[in-house]
Design an enzyme around this catalytic site. Structure first.
Site, PDB file in Angstrom:
ATOM      1  N   ASP A 149     -20.067   1.612  13.460  1.00 32.30           N
ATOM      2  CA  ASP A 149     -19.958   2.999  13.916  1.00 32.30           C
ATOM      3  C   ASP A 149     -20.396   3.133  15.379  1.00 32.30           C
ATOM      4  O   ASP A 149     -20.196   4.191  15.986  1.00 32.30           O
ATOM      5  CB  ASP A 149     -20.738   3.954  13.011  1.00 32.30           C
ATOM      6  CG  ASP A 149     -22.244   3.750  13.024  1.00 32.30           C
ATOM      7  OD1 ASP A 149     -22.712   2.705  13.533  1.00 32.30           O
ATOM      8  OD2 ASP A 149     -22.955   4.632  12.505  1.00 32.30           O
ATOM      9  N   SER A 187     -26.866   0.461   8.773  1.00 30.28           N
ATOM     10  CA  SER A 187     -26.383   0.379  10.152  1.00 30.28           C
ATOM     11  C   SER A 187     -26.943  -0.858  10.853  1.00 30.28           C
ATOM     12  O   SER A 187     -26.642  -1.972  10.485  1.00 30.28           O
ATOM     13  CB  SER A 187     -26.733   1.668  10.903  1.00 30.28           C
ATOM     14  OG  SER A 187     -26.093   1.715  12.145  1.00 30.28           O
ATOM     15  N   ASP A 221     -21.892  -2.609  16.096  1.00 32.02           N
ATOM     16  CA  ASP A 221     -23.060  -2.892  15.283  1.00 32.02           C
ATOM     17  C   ASP A 221     -22.596  -3.217  13.862  1.00 32.02           C
ATOM     18  O   ASP A 221     -21.389  -3.180  13.577  1.00 32.02           O
ATOM     19  CB  ASP A 221     -24.055  -1.736  15.342  1.00 32.02           C
ATOM     20  CG  ASP A 221     -23.554  -0.478  14.666  1.00 32.02           C
ATOM     21  OD1 ASP A 221     -22.323  -0.332  14.510  1.00 32.02           O
ATOM     22  OD2 ASP A 221     -24.376   0.378  14.293  1.00 32.02           O
ATOM     23  N   ASP A 253     -22.288  -1.885  10.905  1.00 28.11           N
ATOM     24  CA  ASP A 253     -21.377  -1.027  10.143  1.00 28.11           C
ATOM     25  C   ASP A 253     -20.281  -0.436  11.018  1.00 28.11           C
ATOM     26  O   ASP A 253     -19.517   0.419  10.573  1.00 28.11           O
ATOM     27  CB  ASP A 253     -22.129   0.068   9.403  1.00 28.11           C
ATOM     28  CG  ASP A 253     -22.748   1.109  10.320  1.00 28.11           C
ATOM     29  OD1 ASP A 253     -23.139   0.732  11.447  1.00 28.11           O
ATOM     30  OD2 ASP A 253     -22.850   2.287   9.923  1.00 28.11           O
TER      31      ASP A 253
END
Length: 549
Positions: A292, A142, A288, A290
């Site tokens: 999500d 992440s 961000d 990734d």
């Protein structure tokens, strides 16, 4: 030292990665006891967040051995014949870890669908349900620092695992022998872009996005994997293409333009805000790495821009979804560390509201009829009358919906700041802030939590502590978790908990102040905001002094 050397030599014998073998051999040749202790004195623990840690050799690092053991444990828990979907981001070794997982799973007799290129985390979560898979793996860390990577496991409902699955998988991982003895397969299915991203885009563009589309957006994927997909989503939904931060658009695992690839960190949004000012953007959006999470910035009346808090966006999106869905069984949910505003919005609209533990694995399990969920750390899942397309945080779907909300407001001569003022007058001004304390020694966090449990504060700043709740005992029907919640006089609240992914103690502060009524002038809200800032500053200082870290 002898035992550490033995374990390191055993690790070397099974490690298929020449880079980590060379690293570990150098440590052994140097006789670096501290480095060996760091790598072999502990191990990354598999939990509901899966695995996450720094890249390197040994059981306390993310590497090919750790990942292959995790895949073997998951395979043992699932059993042969089950179907697993695997995705990965663009971090260092993410693609390697994804292929290793596919080889271990197929070698154990499972069916694997591996995405053919890096994808955002919400696409993997969507794919699990779309393909009817039994589980999913997402290789990502992440918004962690560049040298980290991670491994998230999803179950067949498309959400991250919760207890007791994590303990069961962890026990199966512990039973795995040397990875060199694992049978490896190679006959997995490769998922094309059309097989997954096109159905995902169809699902998120079918959300209740209204008709307004006149909006200028500045956007950054922060060196992550969301950029191309977000542009496609905007085009499919009928929005003009956002202006993009070119220096941050191409995926880059080193994240060269930011100290931390997290929109919440100081300085991370500087380039996006500069672009917004240059292009006269009505809205600033960031994902961000990734994709999500979704961060939102807005222009100020006197010039410049400011980022909205996760709670501000959470309240705006919550009311937007509630007023654009129908049915008596609708449910909205937020975590216990998020603002209490969503509950008041839901009550005013006759919609059910649930409070959950921190983490989307809990939010999406809040109950039947869930159409919206959020947590203050920029995570949102947005739905319509057909339910939620993604049972996890979805930074692309949330970006579409906040753009639709802003475009509708602009059509009506309003801004998102106007909508926030409207909510403050209707429900009270709910102002929130965070205090995060990063430590090098995790025992300091454990010590602080123990002190607070043994001697709860009677006051925090100007607020009397009305009740002190130990979340480890389970409160309000929630599962036990390591945290403390203080309800304070005047409707204020403080929640303190260790971070699940970083060496931090995190404190979530909220104050609630009246801000006039629907017909009150704007000055009433402005005055309430100024008083709230002072109150939060005082409360933050009091909590910091109480923690004594």
């Amino acid at each position: 030292m002898t035992d550490l050397v033995r374990r390191a030599e055993e690790w070397l014998a099974q490690d298929p990665d020449p880079e980590t073998r060379e690293e570990l051999r150098r440590v052994l040749d140097d006789g670096d006891t501290a480095a060996l202790q760091d790598r072999f004195g502990a191990k990354l623990e598999f939990g509901t967040a899966g695995l996450r840690g720094e890249l390197g050799a040994g059981p306390n690092r993310m590497n090919r051995v750790t990942v292959m053991r995790a895949a073997a444990g998951l395979a043992a828990r699932l059993g042969p014949g089950r179907h697993v979907v695997i995705g990965h981001d663009a971090r260092h070794n993410s693609d390697v870890f994804a292929r290793d997982s596919a080889a271990v799973l197929t070698g154990a007799g499972l069916r694997v669908s591996l995405m053919d290129d890096h994808q955002p985390t919400p696409v993997l979560a969507f794919a699990v349900r779309h393909l009817g898979a039994d589980a999913g793996i997402m290789v990502t860390a992440s918004h962690n620092p560049p040298r980290d990577n991670g491994y998230k496991v999803y179950w067949g409902d498309g959400s991250q695992i919760v207890p007791p699955l994590d303990e069961e998988i962890s026990a199966a991982i512990d039973a795995v022998g040397p990875v060199g003895a694992l049978p490896l397969g190679g006959a997995w299915e490769t998922l094309s872009d059309a097989a997954i991203t096109e159905p995902y885009l169809a699902a998120v563009t079918a959300l209740p996005l209204g008709e307004a589309r006149d909006l200028r957006v500045a956007y950054t994927p922060m060196h992550g994997v969301g950029g191309e997909l977000l542009l496609r989503a905007f085009a499919a939904a009928g929005f003009a293409a956002p202006s993009v931060v070119e220096a941050q658009f191409t995926p880059d695992p080193d994240f060269p333009t930011v100290a931390f690839p997290n929109p919440e960190e100081p300085g991370a949004m500087d380039l996006a805000l500069e672009l917004a000012a240059k292009t006269g953007a009505d809205l600033v959006i960031a994902n961000d790495p990734d994709a999500d999470r979704c961060a939102v910035g807005v222009p100020l009346p006197g010039g410049g821009y400011r980022m909205l808090t996760g709670d501000e966006v959470g309240g705006l999106l919550g009311e937007y979804v509630i007023t654009r869905t129908s049915g008596p069984g609708r449910l909205v949910a937020a975590s216990i560390v998020s603002s209490s505003l969503l509950g008041k919005i839901a009550e005013a609209h006759g919609v059910r509201h649930a409070e959950t533990l921190t983490g989307f694995k809990w939010i999406v399990k809040a109950g039947d009829g869930l159409v919206y969920g959020y947590e203050e750390a920029l995570g949102y899942t947005v739905g319509g009358d057909g339910g939620l397309p993604v049972r996890d945080k979805d930074g692309v779907g949330a970006a579409l919906m906040i753009a639709a909300l802003a475009a509708g407001a602009r059509r009506d001569g309003l801004t998102l700041l106007d909508l926030l003022d409207r909510q403050a007058r209707a429900y009270g001004l709910h102002a929130t802030a965070q205090l995060s304390v990063r430590v090098d020694d995790l025992s300091l966090i454990a010590g602080a939590m123990a002190r607070l449990r043994s001697a709860p504060p009677a006051k925090l700043g100007d607020h009397v502590v009305v009740s002190a709740e130990d979340l480890a005992a389970g409160v309000d029907g929630l599962p036990p978790t390591d945290g403390l919640r203080y309800r304070l006089s005047g409707g204020a609240r403080v929640v303190i908990r260790p971070s699940g992914t970083e060496p931090k103690l995190k404190c979530y502060l909220e104050v609630v102040l009246p801000a006039g009524n629907a017909g009150a002038p704007g000055g009433a809200v402005a005055d309430a905001r100024a008083r709230a800032e002072d109150a939060l500053s005082s409360l933050r200082a009091a909590v910091a002094a109480t923690l004594a870290l």
